[in-house]
Structure formats: C-alpha cells, structure tokens
Design an enzyme around this catalytic site. Structure first.
Site, mmCIF file in Angstrom:
data_model
loop_
_atom_site.group_PDB
_atom_site.id
_atom_site.type_symbol
_atom_site.label_atom_id
_atom_site.label_comp_id
_atom_site.label_asym_id
_atom_site.label_seq_id
_atom_site.Cartn_x
_atom_site.Cartn_y
_atom_site.Cartn_z
ATOM 1 N N TYR A 1 0.837 -1.198 0.000
ATOM 2 C CA TYR A 1 0.000 0.000 0.000
ATOM 3 C C TYR A 1 0.878 1.257 0.000
ATOM 4 O O TYR A 1 0.659 2.179 -0.791
ATOM 5 C CB TYR A 1 -0.933 -0.014 1.217
ATOM 6 C CG TYR A 1 -1.700 1.260 1.409
ATOM 7 C CD1 TYR A 1 -2.721 1.619 0.532
ATOM 8 C CD2 TYR A 1 -1.403 2.131 2.458
ATOM 9 C CE1 TYR A 1 -3.418 2.805 0.692
ATOM 10 C CE2 TYR A 1 -2.094 3.314 2.631
ATOM 11 C CZ TYR A 1 -3.102 3.641 1.747
ATOM 12 O OH TYR A 1 -3.786 4.818 1.908
ATOM 13 N N GLU B 1 -11.758 5.971 4.758
ATOM 14 C CA GLU B 1 -11.170 6.817 5.798
ATOM 15 C C GLU B 1 -12.177 7.060 6.924
ATOM 16 O O GLU B 1 -11.808 7.079 8.095
ATOM 17 C CB GLU B 1 -10.671 8.145 5.226
ATOM 18 C CG GLU B 1 -9.473 8.052 4.320
ATOM 19 C CD GLU B 1 -8.171 7.628 4.988
ATOM 20 O OE1 GLU B 1 -8.113 7.545 6.230
ATOM 21 O OE2 GLU B 1 -7.201 7.369 4.254
ATOM 22 N N TRP C 1 -5.348 1.848 10.163
ATOM 23 C CA TRP C 1 -5.532 1.738 8.721
ATOM 24 C C TRP C 1 -5.288 0.310 8.234
ATOM 25 O O TRP C 1 -5.935 -0.143 7.301
ATOM 26 C CB TRP C 1 -4.649 2.740 7.990
ATOM 27 C CG TRP C 1 -4.895 2.736 6.508
ATOM 28 C CD1 TRP C 1 -4.023 2.337 5.544
ATOM 29 C CD2 TRP C 1 -6.099 3.103 5.826
ATOM 30 N NE1 TRP C 1 -4.616 2.449 4.298
ATOM 31 C CE2 TRP C 1 -5.894 2.918 4.450
ATOM 32 C CE3 TRP C 1 -7.340 3.577 6.251
ATOM 33 C CZ2 TRP C 1 -6.851 3.181 3.485
ATOM 34 C CZ3 TRP C 1 -8.306 3.853 5.289
ATOM 35 C CH2 TRP C 1 -8.062 3.650 3.927
#
Length: 191
Positions: A23, A45, A53
């Site tokens: 990522y 988000e 995350w």
C-alpha cells in the site's frame, strides 16, 4: 525514523507487514483523480476512524464486495434491509452510523458530481489542483490536520457529509496524493 529493508528506506509507518508495504509503495501519496476511487477512499477513511488503517486494508476487498465496489449510484439506493444485511457482514466494520453515513455520503457525492462535472474537480480545488509536496524529515513531523483539511472538513460537513472530520480529511488527502507526506529519504518521495 525509517525502516530499511534490502537497502530500501520507507516511511516508518509502513512497518514490516507486506500488505502495508505494498500500500505504501504503490498507492499512498499517489495523486488520484478517478471519482470512484476518490469516493472509496473517502468512505474507507471514515470507517477507519478510531481504528488502524491496516485493519481497513485487510478488510478492503470485503468492503468493496459489500458496498458494490463503492458505486455511489448503487449505494444511494440502499434501504433498511440492506443496512441490516451489512450489519451482519463480518468482513466489514459493522457500525450502523458509518454504514448509514455511507449512504448519505453517496447522495452528496452524486450531487457534487452533478454540480461540478466530477468529484475530482471539486475535491482537488482545496489544493489548487496540484499536490502539495511537503518536506518531512520524520514521522513525528507529519501533522494530523492542517488548515486545508479544516476547510475541507467544514465545507463537506456543511454539505451534509458524515464521518468527515479534519483528521479524516487529512488522511484522505495523504492517501489520494493531494499531499505528499512521504519522508524525504523514502523511496516514494520523488515518485
């Protein structure tokens, strides 16, 4: 502080998890202009609020399946039965307010597309249409919010968006390349 692996320096937060590294190396901070992908990041988000995350990344494929690949035209039609179905889906974050907020956000996203021709035109205006390239020397120098994310949050909230605080907006800006917050000696900084 950075992590070196095979003489490669990355932002410290990428750690050693292969999913996180992928990522970091391939997505985070890359300018994103596709409306559907921008919508996906905005929603993810919001779901990330209060979580890490990496939790969202591990569930991203399940989120895509559960939310029809983040197609706003489909999401806006979700009814109470669909919300209940999503509440039973262990592959996603089962938070009723965030699920219902996603439906609201899809409606507003479509309104913005209609008004501006694309969501990209609307959202990128907050940075003047160009990525802001910061010169961060360490993870500790990266803020959680900025005046720009404050303005974005305030404006989106005024339009009715849910789960769109300033910290979420700044994380969105980082993820979609509206700002480059890779540390200066990271392999991705000069991408």
């Amino acid at each position: 502080m950075t992590i070196k692996k095979e003489n490669i320096t990355r932002c410290q937060w990428a750690g050693n998890d292969e999913l996180y590294i992928k990522y970091h190396d391939e997505e985070w901070g890359v300018p994103l202009y596709d409306d559907d992908k921008l919508f996906e990041f905005l929603i993810l988000e919001g779901f990330q609020a209060g979580l890490s995350w990496i939790t969202i990344l591990r569930k991203r494929e399940s989120f895509r399946k559960a939310f029809d690949n983040f197609e706003a035209l489909k999401i806006v039609k979700y009814d109470a039965q669909k919300v209940e179905e999503l509440m039973q889906d262990a592959g996603i974050i089962r938070n009723r307010l965030k699920i219902e907020g996603t439906i609201t956000n899809a409606r507003i996203f479509l309104e913005i597309q209609q008004e501006y021709g694309s969501f990209r035109e609307y959202i990128w205006q907050f940075v003047g249409g160009q990525p802001i390239v910061n010169q961060r020397s360490s993870l500790g120098s990266v803020p959680a919010r900025t005046d720009i994310s404050d303005a974005m949050s305030k404006t989106l909230k005024k339009r009715g968006f849910k789960f769109i605080g300033t910290t979420i907006c700044y994380a969105f800006m980082q993820a979609t390349g509206m700002v480059n917050d890779h540390i200066v000696n990271c392999i991705c900084y000069n991408r």
